[in-house]
Design a protein around this motif. Structure first.
Motif, PDB file in Angstrom:
ATOM      1  N   GLY A 190       0.812  -1.209   0.000  1.00 28.86           N
ATOM      2  CA  GLY A 190       0.000   0.000   0.000  1.00 28.86           C
ATOM      3  C   GLY A 190       0.852   1.269   0.000  1.00 28.86           C
ATOM      4  N   GLU A 191       2.171   1.073   0.170  1.00 28.53           N
ATOM      5  CA  GLU A 191       3.080   2.226   0.181  1.00 28.53           C
ATOM      6  C   GLU A 191       4.025   2.128  -1.016  1.00 28.53           C
ATOM      7  OE1 GLU A 191       3.310   4.471   2.859  1.00 28.53           O
ATOM      8  OE2 GLU A 191       1.576   3.559   3.838  1.00 28.53           O
ATOM      9  N   GLU A 192       4.704   3.213  -1.275  1.00 26.51           N
ATOM     10  CA  GLU A 192       5.622   3.196  -2.412  1.00 26.51           C
ATOM     11  C   GLU A 192       6.941   2.498  -2.090  1.00 26.51           C
ATOM     12  OE1 GLU A 192       5.176   6.781  -5.314  1.00 26.51           O
ATOM     13  OE2 GLU A 192       5.234   7.520  -3.260  1.00 26.51           O
ATOM     14  N   GLY A 193       7.223   2.324  -0.820  1.00 24.55           N
ATOM     15  CA  GLY A 193       8.448   1.629  -0.449  1.00 24.55           C
ATOM     16  C   GLY A 193       9.644   2.545  -0.465  1.00 24.55           C
ATOM     17  N   ALA A 194      10.806   1.950  -0.177  1.00 26.33           N
ATOM     18  CA  ALA A 194      12.002   2.750   0.030  1.00 26.33           C
ATOM     19  C   ALA A 194      12.837   2.913  -1.240  1.00 26.33           C
ATOM     20  CB  ALA A 194      12.854   2.130   1.133  1.00 26.33           C
ATOM     21  N   ALA A 195      12.467   2.171  -2.291  1.00 28.19           N
ATOM     22  CA  ALA A 195      13.293   2.212  -3.491  1.00 28.19           C
ATOM     23  C   ALA A 195      13.446   3.650  -3.985  1.00 28.19           C
ATOM     24  CB  ALA A 195      12.655   1.343  -4.567  1.00 28.19           C
ATOM     25  N   ASP A 196      14.664   3.964  -4.387  1.00 23.98           N
ATOM     26  CA  ASP A 196      14.948   5.332  -4.791  1.00 23.98           C
ATOM     27  C   ASP A 196      15.249   5.363  -6.283  1.00 23.98           C
ATOM     28  OD1 ASP A 196      15.415   8.006  -4.535  1.00 23.98           O
ATOM     29  OD2 ASP A 196      17.570   7.697  -4.259  1.00 23.98           O
ATOM     30  N   HIS A 197      14.565   6.206  -7.012  1.00 20.75           N
ATOM     31  CA  HIS A 197      14.768   6.234  -8.449  1.00 20.75           C
ATOM     32  C   HIS A 197      15.312   7.582  -8.909  1.00 20.75           C
ATOM     33  CE1 HIS A 197      12.959   2.347  -8.814  1.00 20.75           C
ATOM     34  NE2 HIS A 197      11.930   2.750  -8.107  1.00 20.75           N
ATOM     35  N   GLU A 198      15.938   8.306  -7.953  1.00 20.43           N
ATOM     36  CA  GLU A 198      16.432   9.649  -8.277  1.00 20.43           C
ATOM     37  C   GLU A 198      17.358   9.627  -9.491  1.00 20.43           C
ATOM     38  OE1 GLU A 198      15.810  12.753  -7.610  1.00 20.43           O
ATOM     39  OE2 GLU A 198      14.125  11.886  -6.506  1.00 20.43           O
ATOM     40  N   GLU A 199      18.247   8.633  -9.485  1.00 20.96           N
ATOM     41  CA  GLU A 199      19.253   8.545 -10.541  1.00 20.96           C
ATOM     42  C   GLU A 199      18.587   8.438 -11.914  1.00 20.96           C
ATOM     43  OE1 GLU A 199      22.806   5.521 -11.594  1.00 20.96           O
ATOM     44  OE2 GLU A 199      22.203   5.667  -9.478  1.00 20.96           O
ATOM     45  N   LEU A 200      17.580   7.586 -11.952  1.00 22.47           N
ATOM     46  CA  LEU A 200      16.864   7.376 -13.211  1.00 22.47           C
ATOM     47  C   LEU A 200      16.170   8.663 -13.643  1.00 22.47           C
ATOM     48  CD1 LEU A 200      16.043   5.412 -15.377  1.00 22.47           C
ATOM     49  CD2 LEU A 200      14.186   4.624 -13.900  1.00 22.47           C
ATOM     50  N   VAL A 201      15.568   9.339 -12.675  1.00 19.23           N
ATOM     51  CA  VAL A 201      14.872  10.591 -12.983  1.00 19.23           C
ATOM     52  C   VAL A 201      15.873  11.597 -13.558  1.00 19.23           C
ATOM     53  CG1 VAL A 201      13.650  12.561 -11.985  1.00 19.23           C
ATOM     54  CG2 VAL A 201      13.070  10.243 -11.264  1.00 19.23           C
ATOM     55  N   THR A 202      17.049  11.682 -12.919  1.00 14.53           N
ATOM     56  CA  THR A 202      18.085  12.590 -13.410  1.00 14.53           C
ATOM     57  C   THR A 202      18.486  12.227 -14.832  1.00 14.53           C
ATOM     58  OG1 THR A 202      18.880  12.400 -11.163  1.00 14.53           O
ATOM     59  CG2 THR A 202      20.207  13.724 -12.665  1.00 14.53           C
ATOM     60  N   LYS A 203      18.620  10.924 -15.050  1.00 18.32           N
ATOM     61  CA  LYS A 203      19.021  10.454 -16.366  1.00 18.32           C
ATOM     62  C   LYS A 203      17.974  10.836 -17.417  1.00 18.32           C
ATOM     63  CE  LYS A 203      20.410   5.968 -18.196  1.00 18.32           C
ATOM     64  NZ  LYS A 203      20.355   4.587 -17.707  1.00 18.32           N
ATOM     65  N   LEU A 204      16.721  10.609 -17.054  1.00 14.44           N
ATOM     66  CA  LEU A 204      15.641  10.934 -17.981  1.00 14.44           C
ATOM     67  C   LEU A 204      15.633  12.435 -18.285  1.00 14.44           C
ATOM     68  CD1 LEU A 204      12.831   8.663 -16.505  1.00 14.44           C
ATOM     69  CD2 LEU A 204      13.733   8.526 -18.823  1.00 14.44           C
ATOM     70  N   LYS A 205      15.918  13.220 -17.238  1.00 14.98           N
ATOM     71  CA  LYS A 205      15.918  14.663 -17.436  1.00 14.98           C
ATOM     72  C   LYS A 205      17.088  15.081 -18.326  1.00 14.98           C
ATOM     73  CE  LYS A 205      13.251  16.337 -13.557  1.00 14.98           C
ATOM     74  NZ  LYS A 205      13.341  16.416 -12.084  1.00 14.98           N
ATOM     75  N   ALA A 206      18.247  14.434 -18.074  1.00 13.43           N
ATOM     76  CA  ALA A 206      19.432  14.777 -18.849  1.00 13.43           C
ATOM     77  C   ALA A 206      19.205  14.480 -20.328  1.00 13.43           C
ATOM     78  CB  ALA A 206      20.636  13.994 -18.324  1.00 13.43           C
ATOM     79  N   LEU A 207      18.515  13.387 -20.587  1.00 10.35           N
ATOM     80  CA  LEU A 207      18.274  13.011 -21.974  1.00 10.35           C
ATOM     81  C   LEU A 207      17.409  14.033 -22.700  1.00 10.35           C
ATOM     82  CD1 LEU A 207      17.766   9.186 -21.467  1.00 10.35           C
ATOM     83  CD2 LEU A 207      19.507  10.246 -22.892  1.00 10.35           C
ATOM     84  N   GLN A 208      16.600  14.739 -21.921  1.00  5.65           N
ATOM     85  CA  GLN A 208      15.751  15.753 -22.550  1.00  5.65           C
ATOM     86  C   GLN A 208      16.571  16.929 -23.060  1.00  5.65           C
ATOM     87  OE1 GLN A 208      12.622  16.937 -19.842  1.00  5.65           O
ATOM     88  NE2 GLN A 208      12.512  14.836 -19.091  1.00  5.65           N
TER      89      GLN A 208
END
Lengths: 163, 810
Positions: B105-123
């Protein structure tokens, strides 16, 4: 504070037994049991209840009571109870009332009761007229069936010394 | 859990599966706006919902992905492999988050900051897509999505990423921000025509402009008049539109509800059957007519409920392109996947059950089957390998073929591996036909990959595939041509709800034997039963098509009451379990019927002989026999155990042996699985052919060899002693021996057949001569256990002059 609880009662070999009323699903007319080969005597077979295959427990065998004079007749009934293992059908002699029982009158099963019966009875209840034995369902259904497939240790028919 | 969250999870998970496929498709066709729009919309929907439900991590992640996607869709960027990887990573991360939400029911502790940064960089990458076809930009997005019946989103401006979720759902089409030109999609038929590719969008825009400029004709009429499209085209497009419209009428139903429905319908069918039986004897025509009506409705209902559980195999296909993409990248191979028959339907639970096996076979084909591009080029094949998956219905079953155009199975390597792992002996291997060698890949513990990869090669897998498929009543077939490729075929029953079975009676009980285990039914008259059954040392055997099968009596096995059969016929059912045939003696063979399998209570399962119960057409109950357990209980060795034995060089465990005495009284023993028949043959049967002694046996000419002549001479044994007189005057005892390794059986003349024993073979003393595995003490006498493979090889060493093809089935 005494608590009242409802118990479904029935007779078997003249003994007055009770089960928590909430654990009894329904009571059926006696119907013939489909035998399961090699099953223990306490579990002679199954019945088909509206498309569900239910195991049948011969309570008399389970409690190792003497066979009663009147053979299993049309008067016999079947009680379908809910257990941890799923529904189980008990063969009983006669259905009694639903009784309100005070937890006050509960007693531990007396030493004089036969071990086979005592092992599945949780409480004794001294009522005005008679003694009510409350059955513990999970103990009733915790019957172990030994596996018959053990060819490596005991090959049934391969005598080595015959010639 | 909140219903809203549940719905969100379910919908999103389904969407993600489609995303995988679309991304992979996109890689081969990076400019496809329809695909991009569809992907964008899916991500956008998830983002919108999770913002609403308060899942901030998920929202952040999807937002980053969405921004990149919108740039791609608008043509400001073009898809690079890095982008595809990052976006697929995002899909995986989203899936992980959804799983976590589903579990906790929760999003959990997994962190996807790196991926988000990567996706942003690709833009931030330079715009390099000026050459993108401008016409494509004008095409209406979302071609394939009409199915969902949702409003087709308009061409979003390049700033779509900044729009709020609410703004993304307007149904009313907006004019594109260009001139005052009417949009292609402002006309329904125009949009549909453009999507179908029949008309260029520019032409529709032109026609719409004519309408705007006062032309009163309908768009279709204008287009026809301009000769841009035929009336037939328009009609077809209309039809496909209305088809798509019809599919809007679907609702989500809980699978357990369907299960329940199926059970109830099965019950209804049984009740109907009883009613039909009862009404057939009544005079009441009204009742009969009513029952007849009920009959029809019930059948129809059953068909419909079954149908509701059917799912197209395309659901499975959807997940595969991603697997192929990832694995082929890992392996450095070029592989394309072709699927066909996606509309073929299969029961939902079965479809679920074949998912893993199919994925495994696919991985296997990619790893072992398809060669590296260099090898393929060297072999004169195209560098890209192709794996074709085809589904179809045939003979009431569902079939799925997975074929690659790779190198095929190297049966020599399979053989060597199987020998080194002790699965078969060298002698067996030499006699094995190609197909059998190839089928060894299904044996446990065998892997022919030269190196263990992340993909396969650990030696678990194909055997699990086989077991899993067989568990659901299916079969696996394998066909492989060296250099050309391998084809694996799965055959699965359409539904698990009912299975065909044979019911038999023994004592008071009715028992069901699944049809798949059935080989043959026999009814023997007293004379035949005397002839064909034999009791040797308490073990009953049946002669059946040239084989000696163990014969079990159900009545005896189950300790049932005396027979009730009213004639002297002996009724036998020959069955097959785990590769071993045996015969069951029953009181009565009833008939083949469809049975509904019901679970059996623990108590009765523990007996270990019944796999379930079944309710028959007349409402009575039958127990379903677990034939493998029954056989094991009677001390029979089944295939799996035999393999085990082979692996451990048959050093331990019990074996059933046929005891023989040589003509001078020496005791010998042969494993019973090598013995086809025990015979007492007349002396006149001996014939000579090509200098060899032969006999005619069931239409075949078989070599007749004396057991002694096949064994190495031992000088200490005086050969002139003929201690054992023949059991019967003018006849001699013979054993028909056959192993997997030889095609033709050999008739071995022996002094006498002593009996059958089941003994511990652990204390085997080493052999003193070849042709013998070792010796052990049986019935207080030293007995030599014969090496049947070696003996047969010797017996067949010199070929017969007139070899007859073996037509005998083992």
């Amino acid at each position: 504070m005494a608590e009242k609880a409802k118990y479904a009662t029935f007779y078997l070999n003249g003994i007055y037994f009770g089960l928590p009323a909430t654990s009894v699903q329904e009571v059926l007319e006696y119907q013939s049991v489909v035998p399961v080969p090699l099953a223990p005597a306490a579990l002679p077979g199954v019945i088909n209840l509206r498309g569900q295959i239910l195991p049948v427990m011969d309570l008399r065998e389970r409690l190792q009571l003497a066979a009663s004079d009147e053979e299993r007749s049309n008067n016999s009934r079947m009680a379908v109870i809910r257990t941890n293992e799923g529904p189980l059908t008990l063969i009983i002699d006669k259905v009694g009332d639903i009784r309100d029982v005070d937890s006050d009158c509960f007693e531990a099963p007396a030493e004089t009761i036969r071990p086979n019966v005592r092992s599945v009875v949780s409480h004794l209840c001294k009522l005005e007229a008679q003694l009510l034995l409350i059955l513990e369902i999970d103990k009733l259904s915790s019957i172990q069936v030994t596996e018959t497939v053990s060819a490596k240790t005991d090959p049934p028919r391969a005598p080595e010394s015959a010639s | 859990m909140d219903d809203l969250v549940k719905d969100f999870l379910q919908e999103s998970t389904e969407n993600l599966d489609r995303l995988d496929q679309e991304f992979v498709q996109l890689e081969t066709d990076p400019g496809n706006r329809d695909l991009l729009s569809s992907i964008f919309r899916t991500i956008h929907t998830i983002k919108g919902s999770c913002g609403f439900l308060g899942f901030t991590k998920l929202e952040g992640l999807t937002h980053a992905g969405e921004s990149l996607l919108s740039l791609l869709r608008d043509g400001s960027l073009s898809l690079s492999p890095q982008m595809a990887d990052a976006l697929l990573d995002m899909v995986d991360a989203v899936r992980g988050l959804l799983d976590e939400i589903g579990a906790s029911g929760e999003e959990g502790a997994a962190d996807h900051e790196e991926l988000v940064t990567k996706l942003k960089a690709l833009q931030q990458q330079p715009i390099k897509s000026k050459d993108v076809d401008s016409a494509a930009r004008e095409r209406a997005p979302g071609g394939g999505q009409a199915v969902e019946g949702q409003a087709i989103e308009e061409q979003a401006p390049a700033t779509a990423s900044t729009r709020s979720p609410e703004a993304a759902t307007p149904a009313a089409p907006k004019a594109p921000g260009k001139k005052a030109k009417p949009s292609v999609t402002s006309s329904k038929i125009g949009g549909a025509l453009a999507r179908s590719g029949r008309v260029r969008p520019e032409d529709i825009t032109y026609a719409l402009e004519m309408q705007q400029n006062g032309d009163n004709r309908r768009l279709g009429e204008i287009l026809v008049a301009l000769g841009l499209v035929t009336e037939k085209d328009i009609e077809e497009v209309f039809q496909s539109k209305s088809r798509a419209g019809k599919q809007e009428g679907t609702i989500r139903v809980d699978v357990s509800l369907l299960e329940n429905q199926m059970n109830l319908v099965s019950e209804l069918v049984l009740l109907r059957n009883r009613l039909l039986q009862k009404s057939s004897v009544t005079e009441d025509h009204d009742l009969q007519a009513t029952v007849h009506g009920l009959n029809l409705v019930t059948s129809e209902l059953r068909k419909n409920v079954m149908k509701a559980r059917m799912q197209p195999v395309s659901q499975l296909y959807e997940k595969l392109p991603r697997v192929v993409r990832d694995v082929s990248k890992d392996l450095g191979k070029k592989i394309q996947l072709e699927t066909a028959g996606g509309e073929t339907e299969l029961d939902k639970t079965l479809l679920e059950a074949i998912k893993d096996p199919v994925t495994h076979i696919l991985r296997n084909s990619m790893d072992h089957g398809v060669e590296s591009p260099e090898k393929r080029a060297a072999a004169g094949k195209s560098e890209t390998g192709t794996i074709r998956i085809r589904a179809y219905h045939e003979g009431g079953n569902f079939h799925l073929q997975i074929a690659d155009d790779g190198n095929g199975i190297d049966s020599a390597r399979v053989r060597d591996k199987a020998i080194s792992k002790g699965l078969i002996t060298l002698a067996q291997a030499q006699k094995m036909p190609e197909a059998e060698l190839q089928a060894l890949v299904f044996a446990p513990g065998l892997s022919t990959a030269e190196k263990v990869t992340s993909v396969s090669g650990r030696g678990v897998g194909m055997d699990v595939v086989k077991t899993n498929i067989e568990q659901i009543g299916g079969r696996v077939k394998l066909e492989s041509t060296r250099g050309k490729g391998t084809r694996v075929e799965l055959e699965i029953p359409l539904t698990l709800a009912t299975i065909p079975a044979l019911t038999v009676v023994s004592g008071r009980g009715v028992f069901a034997i699944p049809q798949t285990a059935l080989v043959e039914m026999l009814s023997l008259n007293p004379e035949e039963s005397r002839e064909r059954t034999q009791e040797i040392d308490g073990v009953q055997v049946l002669r059946f098509r040239g084989a000696v099968l163990p014969l079990l009596s159900l009545r005896r096995e189950f300790c049932l009451d005396a027979p009730s059969s009213d004639d002297d016929f002996m009724r036998i059912v020959v069955v097959q379990a785990e590769g071993r045939r045996f015969a069951l003696h029953v009181d009565l063979i009833r008939y083949n019927e469809e049975i509904v399998i019901k679970p059996l209570a623990r108590f009765f399962k523990q007996i270990g002989l019944f796999s379930g119960a079944a309710i028959l057409g007349d409402g009575s109950v039958a127990l379903i026999l677990d034939l493998a357990a029954l056989a094991r209980r009677s001390g029979m060795t089944l295939l799996e155990e035999k393999r085990e034995e082979a692996a451990t060089a048959s050093r331990h465990s019990r074996r059933t042996l046929v005891l023989l005495s040589a003509s001078h009284g020496e005791r010998m023993a042969i494993p019973i699985e090598c013995v086809e028949r025990l015979e007492s043959l007349p002396e006149t049967a001996r014939e000579m052919s090509g200098g060899n002694e032969v006999i005619q046996y069931r239409g075949e000419i078989l070599r007749l060899s004396r057991m002694e002549s096949l064994l190495d001479e031992r000088r200490t044994v005086p050969r002139q002693l003929e201690a054992v007189p023949p059991a019967e005057e003018g006849r001699f005892a013979a054993v028909v021996v056959r192993t997997n390794a030889t095609q033709l059986p050999v008739v071995m003349e022996v002094g006498r057949i002593v009996g059958i024993v089941n003994v511990e073979t652990e204390k085997l003393s080493p052999a003193t001569r070849s042709g013998v595995v070792g010796s052990l003490v049986i019935q207080e006498r030293v007995t030599e256990l014969l090496d049947v493979d070696a003996l047969l090889q010797r017996a067949l060493a010199a070929p017969l002059l007139e070899p007859e093809p073996a037509s005998n089935e083992a």
